[in-house]
Design a protein around this motif. Structure first.
Motif, PDB file in Angstrom:
ATOM      1  N   VAL A  62      30.935  25.554  49.178  1.00 17.82           N
ATOM      2  CA  VAL A  62      30.789  25.178  47.769  1.00 17.82           C
ATOM      3  C   VAL A  62      29.339  24.791  47.491  1.00 17.82           C
ATOM      4  CG1 VAL A  62      31.506  23.525  45.999  1.00 17.82           C
ATOM      5  CG2 VAL A  62      33.177  24.377  47.648  1.00 17.82           C
ATOM      6  N   VAL A  63      28.827  25.199  46.329  1.00 18.75           N
ATOM      7  CA  VAL A  63      27.499  24.788  45.874  1.00 18.75           C
ATOM      8  C   VAL A  63      27.657  24.137  44.507  1.00 18.75           C
ATOM      9  CG1 VAL A  63      25.189  25.560  45.221  1.00 18.75           C
ATOM     10  CG2 VAL A  63      26.358  26.629  47.151  1.00 18.75           C
ATOM     11  N   ARG A  64      27.132  22.926  44.368  1.00 19.11           N
ATOM     12  CA  ARG A  64      27.286  22.176  43.116  1.00 19.11           C
ATOM     13  C   ARG A  64      26.679  22.919  41.929  1.00 19.11           C
ATOM     14  NH1 ARG A  64      25.870  15.948  44.875  1.00 19.11           N
ATOM     15  NH2 ARG A  64      27.106  15.927  46.779  1.00 19.11           N
ATOM     16  N   ASP A  65      27.321  22.752  40.792  1.00 20.11           N
ATOM     17  CA  ASP A  65      26.870  23.338  39.525  1.00 20.11           C
ATOM     18  C   ASP A  65      26.866  24.854  39.543  1.00 20.11           C
ATOM     19  OD1 ASP A  65      26.401  20.725  38.562  1.00 20.11           O
ATOM     20  OD2 ASP A  65      24.391  20.731  39.453  1.00 20.11           O
ATOM     21  N   ARG A  66      27.511  25.442  40.523  1.00 21.06           N
ATOM     22  CA  ARG A  66      27.641  26.895  40.581  1.00 21.06           C
ATOM     23  C   ARG A  66      29.082  27.228  40.944  1.00 21.06           C
ATOM     24  NH1 ARG A  66      22.584  29.502  40.864  1.00 21.06           N
ATOM     25  NH2 ARG A  66      20.865  28.015  41.081  1.00 21.06           N
ATOM     26  N   THR A  67      29.501  28.410  40.539  1.00 24.66           N
ATOM     27  CA  THR A  67      30.874  28.797  40.847  1.00 24.66           C
ATOM     28  C   THR A  67      30.900  30.219  41.383  1.00 24.66           C
ATOM     29  OG1 THR A  67      33.139  28.918  39.975  1.00 24.66           O
ATOM     30  CG2 THR A  67      31.371  29.732  38.552  1.00 24.66           C
ATOM     31  N   TRP A  68      32.023  30.582  41.940  1.00 21.94           N
ATOM     32  CA  TRP A  68      32.174  31.925  42.486  1.00 21.94           C
ATOM     33  C   TRP A  68      32.508  32.917  41.368  1.00 21.94           C
ATOM     34  CZ3 TRP A  68      35.488  28.077  44.900  1.00 21.94           C
ATOM     35  CH2 TRP A  68      34.967  27.551  46.075  1.00 21.94           C
ATOM     36  N   PRO A  69      32.036  34.153  41.433  1.00 23.33           N
ATOM     37  CA  PRO A  69      32.467  35.177  40.472  1.00 23.33           C
ATOM     38  C   PRO A  69      33.968  35.443  40.617  1.00 23.33           C
ATOM     39  CG  PRO A  69      30.511  35.880  41.689  1.00 23.33           C
ATOM     40  CD  PRO A  69      31.023  34.660  42.377  1.00 23.33           C
ATOM     41  N   LEU A  70      34.663  35.532  39.493  1.00 24.83           N
ATOM     42  CA  LEU A  70      36.105  35.780  39.492  1.00 24.83           C
ATOM     43  C   LEU A  70      36.410  37.017  38.653  1.00 24.83           C
ATOM     44  CD1 LEU A  70      36.781  32.091  39.058  1.00 24.83           C
ATOM     45  CD2 LEU A  70      38.204  33.362  40.637  1.00 24.83           C
ATOM     46  N   TYR A  71      37.390  37.800  39.117  1.00 27.35           N
ATOM     47  CA  TYR A  71      37.761  39.039  38.431  1.00 27.35           C
ATOM     48  C   TYR A  71      39.285  39.168  38.386  1.00 27.35           C
ATOM     49  CZ  TYR A  71      32.919  40.431  39.408  1.00 27.35           C
ATOM     50  OH  TYR A  71      31.551  40.489  39.493  1.00 27.35           O
ATOM     51  N   TRP A  72      39.760  39.788  37.319  1.00 32.56           N
ATOM     52  CA  TRP A  72      41.151  40.232  37.245  1.00 32.56           C
ATOM     53  C   TRP A  72      41.180  41.707  37.629  1.00 32.56           C
ATOM     54  CZ3 TRP A  72      44.774  36.698  36.790  1.00 32.56           C
ATOM     55  CH2 TRP A  72      44.497  35.507  36.114  1.00 32.56           C
ATOM     56  N   TYR A  73      42.215  42.099  38.369  1.00 29.41           N
ATOM     57  CA  TYR A  73      42.331  43.522  38.698  1.00 29.41           C
ATOM     58  C   TYR A  73      43.800  43.917  38.742  1.00 29.41           C
ATOM     59  CZ  TYR A  73      43.884  42.821  43.565  1.00 29.41           C
ATOM     60  OH  TYR A  73      44.600  42.493  44.691  1.00 29.41           O
ATOM     61  N   ALA A  74      44.021  45.189  38.535  1.00 30.78           N
ATOM     62  CA  ALA A  74      45.387  45.709  38.566  1.00 30.78           C
ATOM     63  C   ALA A  74      45.344  47.188  38.934  1.00 30.78           C
ATOM     64  CB  ALA A  74      46.069  45.523  37.213  1.00 30.78           C
ATOM     65  N   ILE A  75      46.335  47.622  39.667  1.00 31.95           N
ATOM     66  CA  ILE A  75      46.492  49.040  39.999  1.00 31.95           C
ATOM     67  C   ILE A  75      47.586  49.597  39.102  1.00 31.95           C
ATOM     68  CG2 ILE A  75      47.084  50.691  41.808  1.00 31.95           C
ATOM     69  CD1 ILE A  75      46.049  48.512  43.791  1.00 31.95           C
ATOM     70  N   CYS A  76      47.242  50.579  38.305  1.00 35.03           N
ATOM     71  CA  CYS A  76      48.178  51.130  37.322  1.00 35.03           C
ATOM     72  C   CYS A  76      49.413  51.688  38.027  1.00 35.03           C
ATOM     73  CB  CYS A  76      47.499  52.224  36.510  1.00 35.03           C
ATOM     74  SG  CYS A  76      48.585  53.005  35.309  1.00 35.03           S
ATOM     75  N   PRO A  77      50.612  51.231  37.673  1.00 36.89           N
ATOM     76  CA  PRO A  77      51.823  51.738  38.319  1.00 36.89           C
ATOM     77  C   PRO A  77      52.117  53.197  37.976  1.00 36.89           C
ATOM     78  CG  PRO A  77      52.382  50.258  36.513  1.00 36.89           C
ATOM     79  CD  PRO A  77      50.899  50.183  36.690  1.00 36.89           C
ATOM     80  N   ASN A  78      51.457  53.693  36.923  1.00 37.92           N
ATOM     81  CA  ASN A  78      51.701  55.071  36.492  1.00 37.92           C
ATOM     82  C   ASN A  78      50.779  56.061  37.203  1.00 37.92           C
ATOM     83  OD1 ASN A  78      52.678  57.261  34.918  1.00 37.92           O
ATOM     84  ND2 ASN A  78      50.923  57.035  33.548  1.00 37.92           N
ATOM     85  N   CYS A  79      49.450  55.858  37.081  1.00 39.87           N
ATOM     86  CA  CYS A  79      48.502  56.828  37.650  1.00 39.87           C
ATOM     87  C   CYS A  79      47.769  56.308  38.886  1.00 39.87           C
ATOM     88  CB  CYS A  79      47.491  57.250  36.595  1.00 39.87           C
ATOM     89  SG  CYS A  79      46.305  55.948  36.140  1.00 39.87           S
ATOM     90  N   LYS A  80      47.990  55.035  39.264  1.00 37.79           N
ATOM     91  CA  LYS A  80      47.417  54.416  40.468  1.00 37.79           C
ATOM     92  C   LYS A  80      45.918  54.145  40.376  1.00 37.79           C
ATOM     93  CE  LYS A  80      51.512  54.775  42.196  1.00 37.79           C
ATOM     94  NZ  LYS A  80      52.384  53.593  42.129  1.00 37.79           N
ATOM     95  N   ARG A  81      45.355  54.162  39.176  1.00 37.30           N
ATOM     96  CA  ARG A  81      43.938  53.852  39.040  1.00 37.30           C
ATOM     97  C   ARG A  81      43.698  52.349  39.201  1.00 37.30           C
ATOM     98  NH1 ARG A  81      39.035  55.721  35.283  1.00 37.30           N
ATOM     99  NH2 ARG A  81      37.766  53.854  35.512  1.00 37.30           N
TER     100      ARG A  81
END
Length: 697
Positions: A399-418
């Motif tokens: 951990v580094v004070r006053d800084r945070t980790w990059p966060l992302y949402w992700y999903a694999i499409c159940p239809n085309c798998k992208r």
């Protein structure tokens, strides 16, 4: 259930009636027993006869190795590690001990591949077949450099396709052609670090007092002007000689990339999110935390008269004090290289460290670093690493004070798998993501979040390192690559046999590597102290330095890393295969990994320098090949040549055609490896043999 016999209870007993045993009159095999005189050697039709009465007995008595075994005294093996995991000064001491004979066996990584003369070194054992003949010559060439000794190299071929291919034809490795090296000089991240090294070299010539150890530059005790501040003042003057040096050194076609004329590169160097600023923040935050820890324990020490508690508090203060001294006295060049400010050996790109907080003496001599792509599995909380004869276990994220980790949402499409990705924060609720390929709305239950541990990982101070047992620590976590976009691709059509192949190449391909934790359950992470767990802890938890922490843990979170590199997508516009017979996904995965093995063999590229994945595109499936080095190394670009691609497909066919496993499956000798174990059951060499045989000829 699997059982193993304990070798400590084995005992070899020679049957007295048979004397020395039996020998085959044809192949010469010596056996302790005889079953109706049949030689147990495969395909040998010789007969076993008593060795003592055999005409070959005298030859056996004079056998060179038998003589050595029966006359020489056993020699103790004094073994030590020599790898990039050791501090450079400590590794140098190990090397000197080996030269003097105080150590007689070194377990090495490729740190000994170049430029090391070990004098009387006679024997080298390679635990795997090197990538290319040039590597083999470098490694085996360490032995037998003196005129009074003969070098001996023994190479062990592992059960994987690369090793087995050379095991069948060893002359292609031992006497193989050394291809001219291919150097890619446009990797932006690596060039940027060379730029930083030029800047710092100029600065240290102007202000030599800031060079040397970490304390000299960073002034952790605030005794003078901090080096970073002085550097900012130096660069604010825009020195012309520095600009001219940068123009001479940086390739001309990259001047605009770094905005040399307007000094635009400064932003990524010393501004808030610049590499030197982040390195400063990481180190200064740890030092400040240690000071606060020391002061807290000192207060507790003064407030109690209990000698047992005082002893424990005194030990805590000693640990914090020694840790602070270690930070201050660290060599500045090593610190800057480890924190990706300037280049280092091997050109790692997104390097992070497993910070060893233990006070054990062995901890002072190691430096555990990995590229983020590898670190998110090898350094993931709960993972174990062997270094300097001990096992070190990751306990959380730094951990580094006053800084945070990059966060992302992700999903694999159940239809085309992208693979779909978008930025997020820890406070967000899972969004409904619209697939970029088929426009399908992906429900919140299919959306996951990953965190990029850009500040590295940390061990627990309270957990004592253990000696390794007879089996190596298991790799608990695996990763999987996903391709999701590229910029300005160049397109080309190639005709190979009956195949019409469309290739699209880009030096700005975007990929993600994801580690989902045990069985995809993710991790529970404290954003205050960095402790991480596979299961959500109840109540308070211990921080990595042993303090009680009441902050909530967040999760479940996956670990991930996004990066740019060279990418080549391959589309089969015209091809023949029975999809219902072969299985759609099975076929594409099998063809992908066959081609990757073919690239390795045909172009002489190390297998670990390449990887691939599948990508849905316009209702079809594309094969994605990419350089495993963030920023690219120019490898997959060479595939987009018609002659090269033909040789690659021919090599792929030979690889899958000549394997001994069943055609309905695969093995580590043809298509399987550790990284693609997520699809092992889908890899079938037979369908690739059938497809390439029909379409290449």
């Amino acid at each position: 259930m699997l059982f193993q016999l304990d070798y400590r209870y084995w005992q070899i007993v020679q049957e007295k009636q048979n004397g020395l045993g039996f020998i085959c009159d044809k192949c010469g095999l010596i056996s302790p027993v005889s079953i109706k005189g049949v030689c147990p050697t495969f395909n040998c039709n010789g007969n076993l006869e008593l060795l003592r009465s055999s005409s070959r007995y005298e030859d056996v008595e004079k056998n060179h190795y038998r003589y050595l075994y029966t006359t020489l005294s056993p020699m103790n093996m004094i073994v030590h590690e020599h790898t990039a995991q050791l501090e450079s000064n400590y590794a140098s001491k190990i090397q000197q001990k080996f030269i003097k004979g105080n150590i007689n066996v070194l377990s090495c990584s490729t740190t000994f591949e170049l430029g090391v003369d070990l004098g009387e070194l006679e024997v080298i054992f390679l635990r795997n077949v090197p990538p290319e003949p040039s590597n083999y010559i470098q490694r085996s060439g360490r032995a037998g450099r003196r005129l009074d000794s003969v070098g001996f190299t023994l190479t062990f071929a592992q059960l994987r396709s690369h090793d087995l291919a050379y095991f069948k034809e060893p002359e292609t490795m031992v006497g193989g052609q050394i291809k001219p090296p291919v150097v890619e000089i446009r990797n932006e991240k690596i060039v940027r670090r060379h730029l930083h090294s030029i800047v710092l070299a100029k600065f240290f010539r102007e202000y030599p007092d800031y060079f040397g150890i970490v304390q000299s530059f960073f002034e952790l005790e605030n005794e003078g002007i901090i080096g970073l501040q002085m550097l900012k003042e130096y660069l604010s003057k825009r020195p012309l000689d520095l600009l001219n040096s940068l123009k001479r050194t940086i390739p001309k076609n990259m001047h605009a990339t770094f905005d040399l004329e307007s000094w635009g590169w400064i932003k990524d160097f010393i501004d808030k999110d610049g590499s030197l600023e982040i390195a400063d923040a990481k180190m200064r935050d740890e030092y400040t935390h240690l000071q606060e820890f020391y002061e807290q324990k000192d207060e507790e020490y003064r407030a109690t008269r209990n000698q047992r508690i005082r002893n424990r508090l005194n030990a805590d203060m000693n640990w914090a004090s020694k840790r602070m001294e270690t930070i201050k006295k660290k060599q500045l060049i090593n610190f800057l290289a480890s924190h990706t400010v300037i280049p280092k050996y091997g050109f790692p790109v997104d390097v992070v460290e497993l910070d060893i907080r233990n006070s054990a003496p062995a901890a002072k001599e190691i430096q555990l670093e990995r590229d983020l792509r590898i670190a998110i599995s090898e350094f993931a909380p709960g993972s174990q690493v062997v270094a300097n004869k001990y096992i070190w276990e990751s306990a959380g994220l730094r951990v580094v004070r006053d800084r945070t980790w990059p966060l992302y949402w992700y999903a694999i499409c159940p239809n085309c798998k992208r693979f779909n990705i978008q930025k997020g924060t820890i406070e967000d609720s899972p969004p409904i993501i619209s697939c970029k390929s088929c426009q399908m709305s992906i429900e919140r239950g299919e959306v996951h979040r990953f965190l990029t541990p850009i500040f590295g990982f940390i061990t627990s101070r309270e957990q004592e390192p253990q000696k390794p047992g007879e089996s190596r620590p298991k790799r608990q976590f695996t990763t999987r690559p996903y391709f999701f976009d590229y910029q300005e691709p160049k397109e080309k059509e190639l005709y190979i046999g009956k195949l019409k192949i469309r290739c699209r190449y880009s030096s700005h391909g975007e990929l993600a590597i994801i580690c989902k934790g045990k069985k995809g359950a993710g991790f529970w992470i404290c954003f205050s102290c960095g402790s991480a767990f596979s299961k959500r802890p109840k109540g308070k938890h211990k921080s990595p330095i042993g303090e009680e922490c009441s902050s909530p843990v967040r999760g479940p979170l996956h670990l991930g890393h996004t990066f740019e590199t060279d990418v080549l997508t391959i589309y089969l516009e015209k091809y023949e295969f029975d999809e219902t017979k072969m299985g759609k996904v099975d076929f594409w995965y099998s063809l992908l990994y066959a081609i990757l093995e073919g690239v390795t063999q045909a172009l002489g590229i190390r297998r670990q320098d390449l990887d691939g994945c599948l990508y849905p595109y316009e209702g079809k499936i594309a094969l994605v090949l990419f350089d495993n080095v963030p920023g690219g190394a120019g490898h997959v670009k060479r595939v987009m040549d018609e002659q090269n691609l033909y040789e690659i497909l021919e090599s792929a066919l030979e690889r899958v055609k000549n394997c001994s496993c069943g055609p309905e499956t695969s093995c580590y000798g043809c298509l399987r490896n550790y990284q693609n174990q997520f699809c092992h059951e889908k890899l079938k060499r037979g369908i690739v043999v059938e497809f390439l045989s029909e379409n290449l000829r």
